[in-house]
Motif scaffolding. Structure first.
Motif, PDB file in Angstrom:
ATOM      1  N   VAL A 113       0.851  -1.191   0.000  1.00 51.45           N
ATOM      2  CA  VAL A 113       0.000   0.000   0.000  1.00 51.45           C
ATOM      3  C   VAL A 113       0.888   1.242   0.000  1.00 51.45           C
ATOM      4  CG1 VAL A 113      -1.803   1.255   1.240  1.00 51.45           C
ATOM      5  CG2 VAL A 113      -1.703  -1.230   1.417  1.00 51.45           C
ATOM      6  N   ALA A 114       0.773   2.071  -1.025  1.00 46.04           N
ATOM      7  CA  ALA A 114       1.548   3.316  -1.050  1.00 46.04           C
ATOM      8  C   ALA A 114       0.943   4.313  -0.069  1.00 46.04           C
ATOM      9  CB  ALA A 114       1.546   3.902  -2.458  1.00 46.04           C
ATOM     10  N   LEU A 115       1.794   4.956   0.717  1.00 46.01           N
ATOM     11  CA  LEU A 115       1.311   5.974   1.655  1.00 46.01           C
ATOM     12  C   LEU A 115       0.913   7.204   0.844  1.00 46.01           C
ATOM     13  CD1 LEU A 115       0.864   6.858   4.578  1.00 46.01           C
ATOM     14  CD2 LEU A 115       3.209   7.690   4.623  1.00 46.01           C
ATOM     15  N   ASP A 116      -0.393   7.444   0.751  1.00 46.10           N
ATOM     16  CA  ASP A 116      -0.879   8.532  -0.089  1.00 46.10           C
ATOM     17  C   ASP A 116      -1.522   9.645   0.728  1.00 46.10           C
ATOM     18  OD1 ASP A 116      -3.097   7.199   0.750  1.00 46.10           O
ATOM     19  OD2 ASP A 116      -3.976   6.897  -1.235  1.00 46.10           O
ATOM     20  N   ARG A 117      -1.210   9.665   2.024  1.00 47.30           N
ATOM     21  CA  ARG A 117      -1.744  10.720   2.888  1.00 47.30           C
ATOM     22  C   ARG A 117      -0.635  11.152   3.835  1.00 47.30           C
ATOM     23  NH1 ARG A 117      -4.459   8.163   7.489  1.00 47.30           N
ATOM     24  NH2 ARG A 117      -6.278   9.472   7.164  1.00 47.30           N
ATOM     25  N   PRO A 118      -0.735  12.352   4.398  1.00 42.58           N
ATOM     26  CA  PRO A 118       0.337  12.831   5.273  1.00 42.58           C
ATOM     27  C   PRO A 118       0.583  11.906   6.454  1.00 42.58           C
ATOM     28  CG  PRO A 118      -1.154  14.627   4.706  1.00 42.58           C
ATOM     29  CD  PRO A 118      -1.800  13.358   4.222  1.00 42.58           C
ATOM     30  N   ALA A 119       1.852  11.611   6.719  1.00 42.47           N
ATOM     31  CA  ALA A 119       2.204  10.752   7.852  1.00 42.47           C
ATOM     32  C   ALA A 119       1.767  11.375   9.176  1.00 42.47           C
ATOM     33  CB  ALA A 119       3.704  10.480   7.865  1.00 42.47           C
ATOM     34  N   ALA A 120       1.649  12.703   9.195  1.00 45.24           N
ATOM     35  CA  ALA A 120       1.218  13.375  10.435  1.00 45.24           C
ATOM     36  C   ALA A 120      -0.168  12.915  10.875  1.00 45.24           C
ATOM     37  CB  ALA A 120       1.229  14.897  10.239  1.00 45.24           C
ATOM     38  N   LEU A 121      -0.985  12.424   9.930  1.00 44.77           N
ATOM     39  CA  LEU A 121      -2.308  11.913  10.306  1.00 44.77           C
ATOM     40  C   LEU A 121      -2.180  10.635  11.128  1.00 44.77           C
ATOM     41  CD1 LEU A 121      -4.361  12.570   7.046  1.00 44.77           C
ATOM     42  CD2 LEU A 121      -4.321  13.904   9.167  1.00 44.77           C
ATOM     43  N   GLY A 122      -1.087   9.890  10.928  1.00 45.84           N
ATOM     44  CA  GLY A 122      -0.817   8.735  11.779  1.00 45.84           C
ATOM     45  C   GLY A 122      -0.513   9.178  13.203  1.00 45.84           C
ATOM     46  N   ALA A 123       0.210  10.311  13.321  1.00 45.74           N
ATOM     47  CA  ALA A 123       0.496  10.863  14.651  1.00 45.74           C
ATOM     48  C   ALA A 123      -0.800  11.333  15.319  1.00 45.74           C
ATOM     49  CB  ALA A 123       1.492  12.015  14.538  1.00 45.74           C
ATOM     50  N   VAL A 124      -1.720  11.886  14.523  1.00 39.37           N
ATOM     51  CA  VAL A 124      -3.023  12.306  15.059  1.00 39.37           C
ATOM     52  C   VAL A 124      -3.793  11.087  15.576  1.00 39.37           C
ATOM     53  CG1 VAL A 124      -5.301  13.241  14.450  1.00 39.37           C
ATOM     54  CG2 VAL A 124      -3.215  14.414  13.688  1.00 39.37           C
ATOM     55  N   ARG A 125      -3.789  10.012  14.797  1.00 41.57           N
ATOM     56  CA  ARG A 125      -4.464   8.779  15.240  1.00 41.57           C
ATOM     57  C   ARG A 125      -3.907   8.300  16.579  1.00 41.57           C
ATOM     58  NH1 ARG A 125      -4.857   4.740   9.942  1.00 41.57           N
ATOM     59  NH2 ARG A 125      -6.773   5.615   9.066  1.00 41.57           N
ATOM     60  N   MET A 126      -2.579   8.327  16.698  1.00 41.39           N
ATOM     61  CA  MET A 126      -1.945   7.882  17.941  1.00 41.39           C
ATOM     62  C   MET A 126      -2.269   8.827  19.093  1.00 41.39           C
ATOM     63  SD  MET A 126       1.725   6.698  16.304  1.00 41.39           S
ATOM     64  CE  MET A 126       2.466   6.219  17.873  1.00 41.39           C
ATOM     65  N   ALA A 127      -2.347  10.135  18.781  1.00 43.20           N
ATOM     66  CA  ALA A 127      -2.683  11.116  19.822  1.00 43.20           C
ATOM     67  C   ALA A 127      -4.121  10.930  20.313  1.00 43.20           C
ATOM     68  CB  ALA A 127      -2.475  12.532  19.291  1.00 43.20           C
ATOM     69  N   LEU A 128      -5.020  10.576  19.397  1.00 48.59           N
ATOM     70  CA  LEU A 128      -6.408  10.308  19.800  1.00 48.59           C
ATOM     71  C   LEU A 128      -6.469   9.105  20.744  1.00 48.59           C
ATOM     72  CD1 LEU A 128      -8.175  10.885  16.363  1.00 48.59           C
ATOM     73  CD2 LEU A 128      -8.552  12.236  18.440  1.00 48.59           C
ATOM     74  N   ASP A 129      -5.658   8.064  20.432  1.00 49.83           N
ATOM     75  CA  ASP A 129      -5.575   6.906  21.342  1.00 49.83           C
ATOM     76  C   ASP A 129      -5.062   7.341  22.707  1.00 49.83           C
ATOM     77  OD1 ASP A 129      -6.388   5.309  19.256  1.00 49.83           O
ATOM     78  OD2 ASP A 129      -4.382   4.521  18.810  1.00 49.83           O
ATOM     79  N   LEU A 130      -4.014   8.172  22.684  1.00 48.10           N
ATOM     80  CA  LEU A 130      -3.374   8.636  23.920  1.00 48.10           C
ATOM     81  C   LEU A 130      -4.352   9.454  24.767  1.00 48.10           C
ATOM     82  CD1 LEU A 130      -0.522   8.429  25.173  1.00 48.10           C
ATOM     83  CD2 LEU A 130       0.042  10.597  24.045  1.00 48.10           C
ATOM     84  N   ALA A 131      -5.233  10.189  24.081  1.00 48.55           N
ATOM     85  CA  ALA A 131      -6.200  11.031  24.785  1.00 48.55           C
ATOM     86  C   ALA A 131      -7.418  10.242  25.262  1.00 48.55           C
ATOM     87  CB  ALA A 131      -6.655  12.169  23.873  1.00 48.55           C
ATOM     88  N   GLY A 132      -7.488   8.960  24.836  1.00 50.71           N
ATOM     89  CA  GLY A 132      -8.634   8.137  25.217  1.00 50.71           C
ATOM     90  C   GLY A 132      -9.894   8.473  24.448  1.00 50.71           C
ATOM     91  N   ALA A 133      -9.709   9.058  23.266  1.00 53.46           N
ATOM     92  CA  ALA A 133     -10.870   9.413  22.433  1.00 53.46           C
ATOM     93  C   ALA A 133     -11.493   8.154  21.854  1.00 53.46           C
ATOM     94  CB  ALA A 133     -10.439  10.343  21.304  1.00 53.46           C
ATOM     95  N   PRO A 134     -12.794   8.163  21.575  1.00 48.51           N
ATOM     96  CA  PRO A 134     -13.437   6.991  20.979  1.00 48.51           C
ATOM     97  C   PRO A 134     -12.900   6.750  19.572  1.00 48.51           C
ATOM     98  CG  PRO A 134     -14.972   8.846  21.057  1.00 48.51           C
ATOM     99  CD  PRO A 134     -13.757   9.251  21.852  1.00 48.51           C
ATOM    100  N   PRO A 135     -12.884   5.492  19.108  1.00 46.23           N
ATOM    101  CA  PRO A 135     -12.397   5.182  17.754  1.00 46.23           C
ATOM    102  C   PRO A 135     -13.153   6.005  16.719  1.00 46.23           C
ATOM    103  CG  PRO A 135     -12.757   3.169  19.003  1.00 46.23           C
ATOM    104  CD  PRO A 135     -13.324   4.295  19.830  1.00 46.23           C
ATOM    105  N   THR A 136     -12.435   6.453  15.684  1.00 46.63           N
ATOM    106  CA  THR A 136     -13.059   7.266  14.653  1.00 46.63           C
ATOM    107  C   THR A 136     -12.511   6.886  13.293  1.00 46.63           C
ATOM    108  OG1 THR A 136     -13.308   9.523  13.803  1.00 46.63           O
ATOM    109  CG2 THR A 136     -11.286   9.059  14.995  1.00 46.63           C
ATOM    110  N   SER A 137     -13.304   7.115  12.265  1.00 44.94           N
ATOM    111  CA  SER A 137     -12.833   6.874  10.894  1.00 44.94           C
ATOM    112  C   SER A 137     -12.560   8.201  10.193  1.00 44.94           C
ATOM    113  CB  SER A 137     -13.893   6.090  10.100  1.00 44.94           C
ATOM    114  OG  SER A 137     -15.110   6.816  10.107  1.00 44.94           O
ATOM    115  N   ALA A 138     -12.657   9.301  10.959  1.00 45.44           N
ATOM    116  CA  ALA A 138     -12.499  10.626  10.350  1.00 45.44           C
ATOM    117  C   ALA A 138     -11.062  10.888   9.909  1.00 45.44           C
ATOM    118  CB  ALA A 138     -12.958  11.707  11.321  1.00 45.44           C
ATOM    119  N   VAL A 139     -10.110  10.295  10.623  1.00 40.28           N
ATOM    120  CA  VAL A 139      -8.714  10.609  10.297  1.00 40.28           C
ATOM    121  C   VAL A 139      -7.962   9.352   9.863  1.00 40.28           C
ATOM    122  CG1 VAL A 139      -7.898  10.281  12.649  1.00 40.28           C
ATOM    123  CG2 VAL A 139      -6.651  11.808  11.134  1.00 40.28           C
TER     124      VAL A 139
END
Length: 312
Positions: free
Chosen positions: A286-312
């Motif tokens: 799978v070619a990475l076709d989106r900013p890698a920073a969005l992966g950091a956002v996903r991890m930050a949402l986990d860290l914050a205890g946010a509910p799972p989302t498909s938005a990012v």
């Protein structure tokens, strides 16, 4: 009125840094791109200044304060050893954000950005290279990315091209268009003056010549084609080693490709993809076709205890 909390995701590389702010539903609110933030090249103090300025700018754009941050994840090039996490974390302490923060190697956020599953492997091949992954049991492994025991992206491609050019000059190698093109690119009229400059340290930015090698391979130069094929196979071998380490070699997983060499495709891309299919039939490239920073956002949402989302 209660303030809506946000998370921050950072992808900091050698040439550019992306900062993304999202709300707790994963909706991106603001993004900023700035210069490189690899502490190995600019130092810890300059790294902290670059990141503090970019975060401040992104917070201003989103209308939020530092205290409104529920969690932040920094995926940074140059965070290669456990001691780097401590030193970089200490340097970032001056950026007083609310919530917990996590400092990881940038390959980890690229992997999270590209994978739809919580496990998988990323092969990042650009100026340098690293192969990293997460297993089903969430165990993490990455190659050292120090140029030993694995190919090193553009550096290896250019080094192998110089071997081929020198071999042609000595008579032990076949003719290649790389000789004329490297001499021209480096401003020399012959092989001897070019290698004199290289060996005397007067040929900066050699790695930037890698696209010239991949272009020659794609155009049919046999020497360049063979060289690029060998480098691509070497990267497959490393990916297979990481997959075995994570017990994924016989499993189904996504293998995310990132970095300029992968993005260019051509001979390198096709040889790499074919090699992966043969070595790891359950892998999907799978070619990475989106900013890698969005992966950091996903991890930050986990860290914050946010509910799972498909938005990012």
């Amino acid at each position: 009125a209660a303030v809506d909390h946000v998370v921050i995701g950072v992808d900091g590389g050698g040439t550019s840094t992306d900062v993304v702010i999202a709300d707790l539903s994963g909706e991106v609110i603001a993004t900023v791109r700035t210069g490189g933030s690899n502490h190995e090249s600019i130092g810890l103090e300059a790294m902290a200044e670059v990141l503090a300025a970019a975060i401040g700018e992104t917070l201003d754009a989103s209308g939020r304060q530092h205290a409104d941050v529920a969690a932040a994840v920094f995926g940074l090039a140059g965070v290669d050893w456990p001691s780097d996490v401590d030193r970089v974390g200490a340097a970032l302490a001056g950026i007083e954000l609310g919530g917990p923060r996590l400092v990881v190697n940038d390959s980890q956020v690229a992997l999270r950005a590209g994978c739809t599953q919580p496990w998988g492997i990323v092969s990042s091949v650009g100026t340098g290279s690293v192969t990293a992954g997460v297993g089903r049991a969430q165990q993490w492994f990455r190659t050292m990315a120090v140029g030993f025991g694995e190919p090193s992206g553009s550096g290896t491609i250019v080094t192998e091209a110089l071997h081929a050019i020198a071999a042609e000059h000595h008579g032990s190698g076949e003719p290649t268009v790389l000789t004329e093109r490297f001499c021209a690119a480096l401003g020399h009229c012959d092989v001897l003056s070019m290698f004199e400059a290289i060996t005397r340290g007067n040929a900066p930015a050699l790695r930037s010549l890698a696209p010239m090698v991949t272009a020659a391979a794609d155009a049919g130069d046999e020497v360049a084609r063979r060289l690029i094929t060998e480098v691509a196979i070497a990267h497959v071998d490393v990916a297979l080693a990481v997959a075995r380490r994570l017990h994924l070699a016989d499993d189904e997983f996504e293998l995310v490709t990132a970095g300029s060499v992968h993005a260019a495709g051509g001979v390198f891309g096709s040889v790499f993809a074919d090699g992966v299919v043969r070595a790891m039939p359950g892998a999907t490239v799978v070619a990475l076709d989106r900013p890698a920073a969005l992966g950091a956002v996903r991890m930050a949402l986990d860290l914050a205890g946010a509910p799972p989302t498909s938005a990012v």
